[in-house]
Design a protein around this motif. Structure first.
Motif, short mmCIF file in Angstrom:
data_model
loop_
_atom_site.label_atom_id
_atom_site.label_comp_id
_atom_site.label_asym_id
_atom_site.label_seq_id
_atom_site.Cartn_x
_atom_site.Cartn_y
_atom_site.Cartn_z
N ARG A 83 -40.44 -15.39 103.55
CA ARG A 83 -40.63 -14.50 102.41
C ARG A 83 -42.14 -14.32 102.24
NH1 ARG A 83 -37.95 -12.43 98.23
NH2 ARG A 83 -36.05 -13.61 98.61
N GLY A 86 -42.06 -9.61 99.08
CA GLY A 86 -40.91 -8.71 99.16
C GLY A 86 -39.65 -9.42 99.62
N GLU A 87 -38.82 -8.66 100.31
CA GLU A 87 -37.54 -9.18 100.78
C GLU A 87 -37.73 -10.24 101.85
OE1 GLU A 87 -34.45 -8.30 99.61
OE2 GLU A 87 -35.63 -7.27 98.08
N TRP A 89 -37.06 -12.14 105.37
CA TRP A 89 -36.78 -11.67 106.71
C TRP A 89 -36.58 -12.88 107.61
CZ3 TRP A 89 -41.20 -12.57 109.88
CH2 TRP A 89 -42.39 -12.82 109.18
#
Length: 118
Positions: A83, A86-87, A89
């Motif tokens: 992280r 944002g989101e 991954w």
């Protein structure tokens, strides 16, 4: 730029409690890494910290999960859940012990060498 991305990836990882095989503070293993501060974590030109399979770097944190030893090498393959601004991954990475620290290998054969802080 690739090195900064890797640091972000590594810094986003978390894992189970206990000491990890690569625990320590690291800086880039090239001449520009000599100016990095091994005391401060997560700051510009500050150390990268790997502890209990959690990797912290500038602006990111990665959790290293599902470790698999690499046969014939002092290396481990991980699922990295990261992280950074944002989101979350995910990516597969391999961490390998070197004479001076660790090498981090990720998709696309990108290799980052990190020297252990002394």
């Amino acid at each position: 730029m690739r090195f900064a991305l890797l640091l972000l990836l590594l810094s986003s990882m978390t894992s189970e409690a206990g000491a990890g095989p690569y625990d320590g503070r690291y800086r880039p293993d090239h001449p520009s890494g000599d100016s990095w501060d091994c005391k401060n974590i997560g700051k510009e030109k500050g150390a990268v910290l790997l502890t209990s399979n959690i990797f912290f770097a500038l602006g990111s944190r990665c959790t290293l999960r599902d470790p698999v030893g690499v046969s014939g090498m002092d290396a481990t393959l991980y699922d990295a859940i990261c992280r950074a601004d944002g989101e979350p991954w995910q990516r597969r990475i391999m961490i390998m012990r070197t004479d001076t620290g660790i090498a981090v290998v990720q998709k696309g054969a990108r290799i980052s060498l990190l020297r252990k802080c002394g």
